[in-house]
Scaffold this motif. Structure first.
Motif, PDB file in Angstrom:
ATOM      1  N   VAL A 198      -2.034  -0.386   5.808  1.00 42.11           N
ATOM      2  CA  VAL A 198      -2.799   0.199   4.715  1.00 42.11           C
ATOM      3  C   VAL A 198      -1.972   1.230   3.954  1.00 42.11           C
ATOM      4  O   VAL A 198      -1.999   1.276   2.721  1.00 42.11           O
ATOM      5  CB  VAL A 198      -4.100   0.840   5.245  1.00 42.11           C
ATOM      6  N   TRP A 199      -1.195   2.047   4.674  1.00 36.99           N
ATOM      7  CA  TRP A 199      -0.427   3.085   3.988  1.00 36.99           C
ATOM      8  C   TRP A 199       0.685   2.473   3.120  1.00 36.99           C
ATOM      9  O   TRP A 199       1.038   3.020   2.069  1.00 36.99           O
ATOM     10  CB  TRP A 199       0.151   4.090   4.982  1.00 36.99           C
ATOM     11  N   VAL A 200       1.221   1.328   3.567  1.00 33.26           N
ATOM     12  CA  VAL A 200       2.233   0.639   2.755  1.00 33.26           C
ATOM     13  C   VAL A 200       1.580   0.051   1.499  1.00 33.26           C
ATOM     14  O   VAL A 200       2.161   0.090   0.410  1.00 33.26           O
ATOM     15  CB  VAL A 200       2.929  -0.467   3.569  1.00 33.26           C
ATOM     16  N   ASP A 201       0.364  -0.471   1.640  1.00 40.25           N
ATOM     17  CA  ASP A 201      -0.378  -0.966   0.485  1.00 40.25           C
ATOM     18  C   ASP A 201      -0.514   0.125  -0.564  1.00 40.25           C
ATOM     19  O   ASP A 201      -0.259  -0.084  -1.767  1.00 40.25           O
ATOM     20  CB  ASP A 201      -1.780  -1.431   0.897  1.00 40.25           C
ATOM     21  N   LYS A 202      -0.938   1.302  -0.125  1.00 41.05           N
ATOM     22  CA  LYS A 202      -1.147   2.422  -1.055  1.00 41.05           C
ATOM     23  C   LYS A 202       0.166   2.853  -1.699  1.00 41.05           C
ATOM     24  O   LYS A 202       0.215   3.151  -2.890  1.00 41.05           O
ATOM     25  CB  LYS A 202      -1.801   3.588  -0.320  1.00 41.05           C
ATOM     26  N   VAL A 237       1.311  -6.825  -7.199  1.00 42.51           N
ATOM     27  CA  VAL A 237       0.877  -8.156  -6.766  1.00 42.51           C
ATOM     28  C   VAL A 237       1.070  -8.329  -5.263  1.00 42.51           C
ATOM     29  O   VAL A 237       0.271  -9.013  -4.599  1.00 42.51           O
ATOM     30  CB  VAL A 237       1.640  -9.246  -7.540  1.00 42.51           C
ATOM     31  N   ALA A 238       2.113  -7.701  -4.699  1.00 39.63           N
ATOM     32  CA  ALA A 238       2.350  -7.794  -3.260  1.00 39.63           C
ATOM     33  C   ALA A 238       1.148  -7.312  -2.461  1.00 39.63           C
ATOM     34  O   ALA A 238       0.881  -7.795  -1.351  1.00 39.63           O
ATOM     35  CB  ALA A 238       3.587  -6.972  -2.888  1.00 39.63           C
ATOM     36  N   VAL A 239       0.397  -6.370  -3.027  1.00 37.63           N
ATOM     37  CA  VAL A 239      -0.801  -5.851  -2.374  1.00 37.63           C
ATOM     38  C   VAL A 239      -2.021  -6.695  -2.736  1.00 37.63           C
ATOM     39  O   VAL A 239      -2.827  -7.051  -1.867  1.00 37.63           O
ATOM     40  CB  VAL A 239      -1.052  -4.385  -2.769  1.00 37.63           C
ATOM     41  N   TYR A 240      -2.145  -7.040  -3.999  1.00 43.50           N
ATOM     42  CA  TYR A 240      -3.307  -7.805  -4.452  1.00 43.50           C
ATOM     43  C   TYR A 240      -3.439  -9.140  -3.737  1.00 43.50           C
ATOM     44  O   TYR A 240      -4.545  -9.619  -3.470  1.00 43.50           O
ATOM     45  CB  TYR A 240      -3.227  -8.028  -5.968  1.00 43.50           C
ATOM     46  N   ILE A 241      -2.296  -9.757  -3.424  1.00 43.76           N
ATOM     47  CA  ILE A 241      -2.318 -11.051  -2.748  1.00 43.76           C
ATOM     48  C   ILE A 241      -3.039 -10.963  -1.406  1.00 43.76           C
ATOM     49  O   ILE A 241      -3.686 -11.917  -0.965  1.00 43.76           O
ATOM     50  CB  ILE A 241      -0.874 -11.571  -2.560  1.00 43.76           C
ATOM     51  N   LEU A 247       1.096   0.333  -4.376  1.00 41.78           N
ATOM     52  CA  LEU A 247       0.246   0.520  -5.559  1.00 41.78           C
ATOM     53  C   LEU A 247       0.709   1.733  -6.362  1.00 41.78           C
ATOM     54  O   LEU A 247       0.747   1.691  -7.603  1.00 41.78           O
ATOM     55  CB  LEU A 247      -1.212   0.687  -5.145  1.00 41.78           C
ATOM     56  N   ILE A 248       1.055   2.805  -5.670  1.00 41.78           N
ATOM     57  CA  ILE A 248       1.528   4.013  -6.351  1.00 41.78           C
ATOM     58  C   ILE A 248       2.848   3.746  -7.067  1.00 41.78           C
ATOM     59  O   ILE A 248       3.017   4.086  -8.248  1.00 41.78           O
ATOM     60  CB  ILE A 248       1.680   5.169  -5.340  1.00 41.78           C
ATOM     61  N   LEU A 249       3.793   3.116  -6.363  1.00 39.59           N
ATOM     62  CA  LEU A 249       5.084   2.800  -6.976  1.00 39.59           C
ATOM     63  C   LEU A 249       4.916   1.811  -8.127  1.00 39.59           C
ATOM     64  O   LEU A 249       5.558   1.948  -9.177  1.00 39.59           O
ATOM     65  CB  LEU A 249       6.035   2.226  -5.919  1.00 39.59           C
ATOM     66  N   GLY A 250       4.050   0.803  -7.915  1.00 35.52           N
ATOM     67  CA  GLY A 250       3.798  -0.172  -8.975  1.00 35.52           C
ATOM     68  C   GLY A 250       3.193   0.478 -10.202  1.00 35.52           C
ATOM     69  O   GLY A 250       3.555   0.148 -11.337  1.00 35.52           O
ATOM     70  N   GLY A 251       2.272   1.423  -9.983  1.00 31.98           N
ATOM     71  CA  GLY A 251       1.683   2.146 -11.099  1.00 31.98           C
ATOM     72  C   GLY A 251       2.712   2.968 -11.838  1.00 31.98           C
ATOM     73  O   GLY A 251       2.745   2.996 -13.081  1.00 31.98           O
ATOM     74  N   TYR A 252       3.591   3.638 -11.096  1.00 33.68           N
ATOM     75  CA  TYR A 252       4.627   4.467 -11.709  1.00 33.68           C
ATOM     76  C   TYR A 252       5.592   3.621 -12.547  1.00 33.68           C
ATOM     77  O   TYR A 252       5.899   3.967 -13.703  1.00 33.68           O
ATOM     78  CB  TYR A 252       5.400   5.217 -10.629  1.00 33.68           C
ATOM     79  N   VAL A 253       6.064   2.517 -11.971  1.00 34.04           N
ATOM     80  CA  VAL A 253       6.992   1.651 -12.700  1.00 34.04           C
ATOM     81  C   VAL A 253       6.301   1.028 -13.912  1.00 34.04           C
ATOM     82  O   VAL A 253       6.910   0.871 -14.982  1.00 34.04           O
ATOM     83  CB  VAL A 253       7.559   0.558 -11.773  1.00 34.04           C
TER      84      VAL A 253
END
Length: 247
Positions: A130-134, A155-159, A137-143
């Protein structure tokens, strides 16, 4: 199609790039910007010039796609994920507006090289905690806030959490929300938007959009092969782009 910034040859190449972006967006379900922005930067100008043009296209085409399939969206997970994605997206967006074009171009190519290496070796970003998911998401949002190329991280999390039949449409809603925020900030900060070029490219991108819709299932079935070849091409383009900036 005219632009004060580009020659006729450059406009032709830009048209091909946006045809490609439209194809990837619907054919792959995500990654149109990730696979298109590095090519645009080779033509010229800066991320701040290209991102509003890309944003207009994302808003337009995601609206068309969702018009017929708005019910096929995982609203529950989308709302949850936005709590982790939006704050770093805003941070990345203001970072984009505060740094020089050269720094941002190197940043875009560096992220693209990271994706390319993963794709070349047929590796996938995955998460089992779960912490890796978060974190993703944080890194994906930043990029995404800086350059709109954070899709592979998100997408790695959404899948993991979104059913396959809802995945593409849920991602389209996510991009629509994030791009709407980004475009609002661009307008608020007075960023100049080349509306003429952007609107002129929509019919061209539409061709790729339609072809991608028709070939979506075939592309998904050959996902590894697609990533392998595209990764190799993107790696070469990114290395050339960085050399162009630093030399």
């Amino acid at each position: 199609m005219r632009s004060m910034y580009f020659s006729n040859t450059e406009l032709f190449l830009i048209s091909l790039i946006f045809l490609w972006v439209g194809f990837v967006r619907t054919g792959f379900g995500f990654g149109g910007v990730s696979l298109g922005l590095p090519l645009m930067l080779l033509i010229g100008s800066s991320p701040v010039y290209w991102l509003p043009i890309i944003g207009i296209h994302l808003l337009f085409f995601s609206s068309l796609t969702l018009f017929k399939s708005i019910k096929e969206v995982d609203w529950c997970y989308l709302k949850y994920s936005l709590l982790w994605i939006i704050p770093p997206t805003l941070f990345g967006l203001f970072w984009l507006l505060s740094l020089s074009d050269k720094v941002m171009i190197v940043f875009v190519y560096s992220i693209t090289i990271f994706y390319s290496i993963i794709w070349i070796f047929n590796q996938k970003l995955t998460s089992y905690r779960v912490w890796v998911d978060k974190l993703l998401l944080i890194l994906g949002g930043y990029v995404t806030g800086t350059s709109l190329i954070g899709a592979p991280l998100i997408v790695a999390v959404y899948i993991r959490y979104v059913a396959k039949k809802y995945l593409r449409n849920t991602l389209f809603v996510l991009w629509f929300i994030l791009v709407s925020i980004k475009m609002s900030v661009f307008i608020a900060f007075g960023i100049k938007i080349d509306w003429q070029l952007s609107l002129s490219l929509i019919p061209i991108a539409a061709i790729g959009h339609v072809v991608g819709l028709k070939l979506h299932q075939r592309i998904i079935e050959n996902d590894d092969l697609f990533r392998h070849w595209v990764g190799g091409i993107l790696l070469l383009i990114s290395l050339i782009g960085i050399l162009k900036v630093v030399m």
